[in-house]
Motif scaffolding. Sequence first.
Motif, PDB file in Angstrom:
ATOM      1  N   PHE B 238      -2.422  19.874   0.368  1.00  0.00           N
ATOM      2  CA  PHE B 238      -2.169  18.534  -0.164  1.00  0.00           C
ATOM      3  C   PHE B 238      -1.675  17.563   0.913  1.00  0.00           C
ATOM      4  N   LEU B 239      -0.902  18.092   1.843  1.00  0.00           N
ATOM      5  CA  LEU B 239      -0.430  17.230   2.927  1.00  0.00           C
ATOM      6  C   LEU B 239      -1.597  16.746   3.773  1.00  0.00           C
ATOM      7  N   GLU B 240      -2.503  17.663   4.063  1.00  0.00           N
ATOM      8  CA  GLU B 240      -3.659  17.279   4.874  1.00  0.00           C
ATOM      9  C   GLU B 240      -4.465  16.202   4.164  1.00  0.00           C
ATOM     10  N   HIS B 241      -4.592  16.406   2.859  1.00  0.00           N
ATOM     11  CA  HIS B 241      -5.361  15.429   2.103  1.00  0.00           C
ATOM     12  C   HIS B 241      -4.637  14.076   2.058  1.00  0.00           C
ATOM     13  N   HIS B 242      -3.348  14.162   1.922  1.00  0.00           N
ATOM     14  CA  HIS B 242      -2.530  12.946   1.920  1.00  0.00           C
ATOM     15  C   HIS B 242      -2.745  12.162   3.225  1.00  0.00           C
ATOM     16  N   ASP B 243      -2.686  12.865   4.328  1.00  0.00           N
ATOM     17  CA  ASP B 243      -2.906  12.220   5.624  1.00  0.00           C
ATOM     18  C   ASP B 243      -4.292  11.587   5.698  1.00  0.00           C
ATOM     19  N   ARG B 244      -5.261  12.321   5.173  1.00  0.00           N
ATOM     20  CA  ARG B 244      -6.634  11.844   5.170  1.00  0.00           C
ATOM     21  C   ARG B 244      -6.727  10.512   4.421  1.00  0.00           C
ATOM     22  N   ILE B 245      -6.109  10.467   3.255  1.00  0.00           N
ATOM     23  CA  ILE B 245      -6.149   9.233   2.466  1.00  0.00           C
ATOM     24  C   ILE B 245      -5.417   8.109   3.204  1.00  0.00           C
ATOM     25  N   MET B 246      -4.276   8.455   3.752  1.00  0.00           N
ATOM     26  CA  MET B 246      -3.493   7.442   4.464  1.00  0.00           C
ATOM     27  C   MET B 246      -4.316   6.822   5.582  1.00  0.00           C
ATOM     28  N   LYS B 248      -7.418   6.581   5.845  1.00  0.00           N
ATOM     29  CA  LYS B 248      -8.549   5.809   5.377  1.00  0.00           C
ATOM     30  C   LYS B 248      -8.096   4.535   4.671  1.00  0.00           C
ATOM     31  N   ILE B 249      -7.034   4.636   3.910  1.00  0.00           N
ATOM     32  CA  ILE B 249      -6.671   3.536   3.032  1.00  0.00           C
ATOM     33  C   ILE B 249      -5.512   2.694   3.554  1.00  0.00           C
ATOM     34  N   MET B 250      -4.572   3.363   4.183  1.00  0.00           N
ATOM     35  CA  MET B 250      -3.458   2.591   4.746  1.00  0.00           C
ATOM     36  C   MET B 250      -3.228   2.986   6.201  1.00  0.00           C
ATOM     37  N   PRO B 251      -4.213   2.762   7.038  1.00  0.00           N
ATOM     38  CA  PRO B 251      -4.102   3.242   8.420  1.00  0.00           C
ATOM     39  C   PRO B 251      -2.902   2.658   9.155  1.00  0.00           C
ATOM     40  N   LYS B 252      -2.596   1.429   8.822  1.00  0.00           N
ATOM     41  CA  LYS B 252      -1.502   0.772   9.523  1.00  0.00           C
ATOM     42  C   LYS B 252      -0.179   1.491   9.241  1.00  0.00           C
ATOM     43  N   LEU B 253       0.023   1.756   7.962  1.00  0.00           N
ATOM     44  CA  LEU B 253       1.259   2.423   7.570  1.00  0.00           C
ATOM     45  C   LEU B 253       1.281   3.847   8.135  1.00  0.00           C
ATOM     46  N   HIS B 254       0.148   4.482   8.105  1.00  0.00           N
ATOM     47  CA  HIS B 254       0.068   5.849   8.627  1.00  0.00           C
ATOM     48  C   HIS B 254       0.498   5.873  10.088  1.00  0.00           C
ATOM     49  N   LYS B 255      -0.016   4.936  10.857  1.00  0.00           N
ATOM     50  CA  LYS B 255       0.335   4.929  12.280  1.00  0.00           C
ATOM     51  C   LYS B 255       1.787   4.561  12.485  1.00  0.00           C
ATOM     52  N   HIS B 256       2.243   3.675  11.641  1.00  0.00           N
ATOM     53  CA  HIS B 256       3.657   3.292  11.691  1.00  0.00           C
ATOM     54  C   HIS B 256       4.527   4.540  11.504  1.00  0.00           C
ATOM     55  N   PHE B 257       4.169   5.328  10.518  1.00  0.00           N
ATOM     56  CA  PHE B 257       4.903   6.570  10.266  1.00  0.00           C
ATOM     57  C   PHE B 257       4.800   7.525  11.454  1.00  0.00           C
TER      58      PHE B 257
END
Lengths: 215, 597
Positions: B238-246, B248-257
């Motif tokens: 689920f974590l991997e999938h979460h990252d995948r969605i992030m 794709k959908i919120m790349p900015k926030l993902h990188k921020h994290f």
Amino acid sequence: MSSAPYNYNYIFKYIIIGDMGVGKSCILHQFTEKKFMANCPHTIGVEFGTRIIEVDDKKIKLQIWDTAGQERFRAVTRSYYRGAAGALMVYDITRRSTYNHLSSWLTDTRNLTNPNTVIFLIGNKSDLESTREVTYEEAEEFAKENGLMFLEASAMTGQNVEEAFLETARRIYQNIQEGRLDLNASESGVQHRPSQPGRTSLTNEVPNNKDQCSC
Amino acid sequence: MMTIDEEQQALLNRAAEERELIFNRYSLGLDPTNQVDPWENPTYEIYHITDKYGFMHDSRLPDRRDSHEIQRTKIELERDKKWHKMLADWNPRHEKLRKRVFKGIPDRMRWPAWKKLLNVEESMATNEKVYQNMLDLSRKYSTEVRQIDSDVNRQFRDNLAFRERYSVKQVSLFNVLNAYSIYNPELGYCQGMACVAGVLLLYMQEEEAFWALNALIVNEKFAMHGLFIEGFPKLTRFLEHHDRIMLKIMPKLHKHFMKHNVDAILYSIKWFFVVFVERIPFSLSLRVWDIFLLEGDRVITAMAITILYLHKNELLRLKDMDTILEYLQVKLHKNFGYNDDYAIEALERVMKKLKEHKLDVPPPAKVNEFPTKPLGQFVEADVEKKIGRRRSEYTDTEKQVISDVILRQEQNAIEVQSTVSYETSECATGDAYSMKTYQSITSLATSPAISSNSLYSNGFFVTITPPPPPRATTITTTTTETTAITSTTQISNQHNMNSSSSSAIIGTRNNSDVGHNKRSTRTELEFEDPYQLPNGEHSFVFDKQNERYGIEQNDINILITNYDQKQRQRSTLQVGGQADDDDDDDDDELSVENTRL
């Protein structure tokens, strides 16, 4: 928020480890909130707390990782050992098994942290003298043999909690002063943040993001 | 032996005595000698600090209910009736079931409704006496008893039902967990299960909760077995999938994290393990549970994304790991910032969007996420387990977890490294100059010169300290990175501007902030449809090309912003119509309230 300058000079990363139910989260809470948390839920995975302290006129932000005690979580939590400058290893003076497991916790810590990581042994629940199962002397002996700092403390009354955190920080700071810690190495668990004099802000001290929420 | 007459006389006497006693108390009135139990007085504090779910708060709750709450109660009473009907004639494919669950199962109906959704009554009927057996066996053989005891004593201690040591519910929780550790010996007991069972016990009886817990653990729809079992294979998936969605959908926030070393495991482990309880307000977590029980574990994925989406802007403003985690772990529990209906409608949207993009479900589970041994067959534990000694060696599963976690961390590090100056992308919203800067940086970042900088020296020393950092502080940078810092300064100024307008949002999310939102909507809408990827594929593998050119395009913002506008229009409709009748479910106007709390 984003414009807040750092109002501390260093960040030290700590981990708190030990068997389940020894009071790790309560110790953290007592340190960050200065009160005993009677409703402390058990920790799933890792939780997190910070507080800014002062050592030698330097402001140090302690970034404290509180880990789940159940053995099943150890594979997950152990990745947080890396890069810890301080490790608080907690046992419960009223439960011998938690003391007996210390060597296993110690092995883990030694394997996963750097040689300069300061390990502080805490015998928690010192307020429960009547049900004590581990004597002060034997724990002190154990600490001495393994080169650990040691105190008995009580997350309930707050006794010695502050001291354990501060003593650890002092030792780490001393290691920095004496050049034993390479601040550029990620595993040192210490980050140096040159502060900007004349710009003080409380934002980092109150991580509640008050300006974000309208409570 | 008393005769019948004597018995009658005794009873009469007793009644007379009682009458006398009660009259006396009223004669005494407020006289201090009068006997009053503490709970009888209006000042009895516990009533004032306890919410409808039995949770006690630090301070008094409002004494009076506002008009909105009165309205809500009215609606809920109407809904009760519908649910009564629906439950009496239960059909899991009832056309209105889904809609009604999303509106929230009325609290009084949760007991029967959750039991239906989890097939509790059937399980009990087909497994007569099994629970009692397991409970008896656990008394003799449970090896998890100490951990369970310790966790029971800590579960929902702020709830009236659980706060007293050895109260009925504490005993039930203890029994259910011990019995279950025998019933499913492969799983045993894992921290987190106490919370799940605790929530069930707030609504159910002991044995019901046992079978409900079992349904959550073994039914394919929920499959919590894989979450709680050693090695946590489902968590990893689920974590991997979460990252995948992030990505794709919120790349900015993902990188921020990533930049601030906020690995998803830090904030989401509890989201996944206990379905958001104690991470968002309890009332909202119940609403998520309602939907979770209906739709299964995809809800968890979607809710995680919803939370991050709703708080994206605030999170992007937080510039270090501590404040980000504090926000996600503590602040959102105390105050979610959006009311429950609003959050759930956002969840519904996100679920729909994820489905459209085939991201609603993670890749399928492997066999290790399900019990491999038959349930309910007693196996005696080995000596080591009985003693509860800590194992000194790591099992293969544990070794796998360890390498998984490290792999995650390293992958994230590489991502951050390749886009260390991602901050500029914040200007990419229509700013050609910074977009260009961003691109040049991303392309440069893949060159060996920069990748040789370790993540940490970048991550640690790039101090984002606007207004302009006097010297380039301790940064050892290339020219490109210096450019990046200058741009960061601009961004942060922009942030400051934004924060003044966002203070309006904090108050109420009504007309007053429409202007601000409209503005941003317009900007965003200049982009093409975010989900029309050039090749029309929804590949799980993250595509650098897409990211570079589509960093904003990929953002879910547009869809939800449109939705927000619709909602806002709706909310301008009169709030306070009539409670609906049985046949139509048009209470949306009533339940939708776009007020940020």
